[in-house]
Design an enzyme around this catalytic site. Structure first.
Site: not given
Ligand SMILES: NC(=O)c1ccc[n+]([C@@H]2O[C@H](COP(=O)([O-])OP(=O)(O)OC[C@H]3O[C@@H](n4cnc5c(N)ncnc54)[C@H](OP(=O)(O)O)[C@@H]3O)[C@@H](O)[C@H]2O)c1
Length: 273
Positions: A48, A106, A43, A73
Site C-alpha cells: 500500500y 498478502h 490494516d 502484509k
Molecule cells: N488482503 C488483500 O488482498 C486485500 C485486498 C483488498 C483490500 N484489503 C484491505 O481491506 C480494506 C477494505 O477494503 P476496500 O478498501 O477494498 O473496500 P471497502 O472498505 O469495502 O470500501 C471502501 C470504499 O467504500 C467507501 N465507503 C466507506 N465507508 C462507507 C460508507 N459508510 N458508506 C458508503 N461508502 C463508504 C469508501 O469511499 P470514501 O473514502 O469516499 O468513504 C471507499 O470507496 C482495504 O483498505 C485494505 O486494508 C486487503
C-alpha cells in the site's frame, strides 16, 4: 456481543480501519482520527506504500502502542525467504515499530514453494517481529497445505467477504484450522450503500445500509476492515454494536450472494471452494 474475536492466542478487534489507497497526510489523519474514535485495529501492507503514514497516525493518536492491533502484509513478489525477511524489516522500519500484531502473506505466489514462505513467516514470529502470523487470499487447498507446513499457529485468513459473495466454505475451512476470518472489501467498495434490501433493514434499526452490512459480518464473528477517506464515515462504520439483526434479517442478507459477486480480481488458484 464481544468486540474482538480470539483465535490461537490472538485477540483481534472486530472492526479495523482498512488503509489501501490512503496515502500521506490523509492516511495519517484518518488513522489518528479512527483511533481517537475508538478503533483499535489498523490494516496496512507493504504494497500500500503507506506504512510510514500509518505509524505517524498511530503515534499522533497518543494511544499506547500495545492497545492498537496493527496488521501488515508481505507482497506476493517477496515470498522467497530472504525477500520475506527484508520486506518485514522494511515494514517495521517504516511503521517505526519493533513488531506488528499480525503479519500476513498478502497473496499466494504459485511460483514460490509455500514451504519456503511459511518457513520465513514462522521465523518472523519466532524472532519477535510479529506477535501473530497468518495468511490472506488462501483457498481451501492452500489453507490445508499452510497448516501442515507451519510450525507456528496461523491465526487469520484475510479474504474478500461481503453479502454479495458466498464465502461460507472458505470461512468454515479457516475456522476448522483454528483461524479467524477478516473480511476485506467488507462494504463491497461502497456498493452496499445503494442496496435496497440493506437500506430497508437499516431503516427498521435506524442504521444505514453500510452499517447493516458490517453488522451482518461481525454478527457472524467475521472481522471487518472498512476503508474510508471521510472522517464522518469512520464513525458510521464503527457504530455497529448497538443493534442486532434478527435471524430472518441475517437470512435475507445471506440471500444477496450471487455468482459474479466477487469484486477484487483473483489471479491465483481456481479452487476457491
Ligand atoms: N488482503 C488483500 O488482498 C486485500 C485486498 C483488498 C483490500 N484489503 C484491505 O481491506 C480494506 C477494505 O477494503 P476496500 O478498501 O477494498 O473496500 P471497502 O472498505 O469495502 O470500501 C471502501 C470504499 O467504500 C467507501 N465507503 C466507506 N465507508 C462507507 C460508507 N459508510 N458508506 C458508503 N461508502 C463508504 C469508501 O469511499 P470514501 O473514502 O469516499 O468513504 C471507499 O470507496 C482495504 O483498505 C485494505 O486494508 C486487503
Amino acid at each position: 456481543m464481544p468486540q474482538a474475536v480470539e483465535a490461537n492466542g490472538a485477540r483481534i478487534p472486530l472492526v479495523g480501519l482498512g488503509t489501501w489507497d490512503l496515502r500521506g497526510k490523509t492516511c495519517a489523519r484518518m488513522v489518528e482520527a479512527a483511533i481517537g474514535l475508538g478503533y483499535r485495529h489498523i490494516d496496512t501492507a507493504a504494497m500500500y506504500g503507506n506504512e510510514a503514514a500509518v505509524g505517524e497516525g498511530l503515534r499522533a493518536s497518543g494511544v499506547a502502542r500495545d492497545e492498537v492491533f496493527i496488521t501488515t502484509k508481505v507482497w506476493s513478489s517477496d515470498l522467497r525467504a530472504r525477500d520475506f525477511e527484508r520486506s518485514t524489516k522494511e515494514s517495521l522500519a517504516k511503521l517505526k515499530l519493533s513488531n506488528v500484531d499480525l503479519l500476513l502473506i498478502h497473496w499466494p505466489n504459485p511460483s514460490i514453494p509455500l514451504k519456503e514462505t511459511i518457513g520465513a513467516l514462522c521465523k518472523m514470529k519466532r524472532e519477535g517481529l510479529a506477535r501473530h502470523v497468518g495468511v490472506s487470499n488462501f483457498t481451501l487447498a492452500l489453507i490445508a497445505e499452510a497448516v501442515k507446513l507451519s510450525t507456528e499457529p496461523l491465526v487469520d485468513n484475510q479474504i474478500e467477504c461481503h453479502p454479495y459473495l458466498d464465502q461460507s466454505k472458505v470461512i468454515a475451512a479457516s475456522r476448522k484450522a483454528g483461524m479467524t476470518v477478516t473480511a476485506y472489501s467488507p462494504i463491497a467498495r461502497g456498493r452496499v450503500a445503494g442496496d435496497a434490501v440493506l437500506a430497508r433493514i437499516g431503516k427498521a434499526h435506524g442504521k444505514t445500509a453500510a452499517q447493516v452490512c458490517l453488522r451482518y459480518l461481525v454478527q457472524h464473528d467475521v472481522v471487518v476492515i472498512p476503508r474510508t477517506s471521510r472522517p464522518e464515515r469512520l464513525k458510521e462504520n464503527f457504530e455497529i454494536f448497538d443493534f442486532k439483526l434478527t435471524p430472518a434479517e441475517m437470512k435475507e442478507i445471506a440471500g444477496l450472494a450471487h455468482p459474479g459477486g466477487r469484486i477484487v480480481e483473483w489471479g491465483g488458484a481456481p479452487d476457491w471452494d
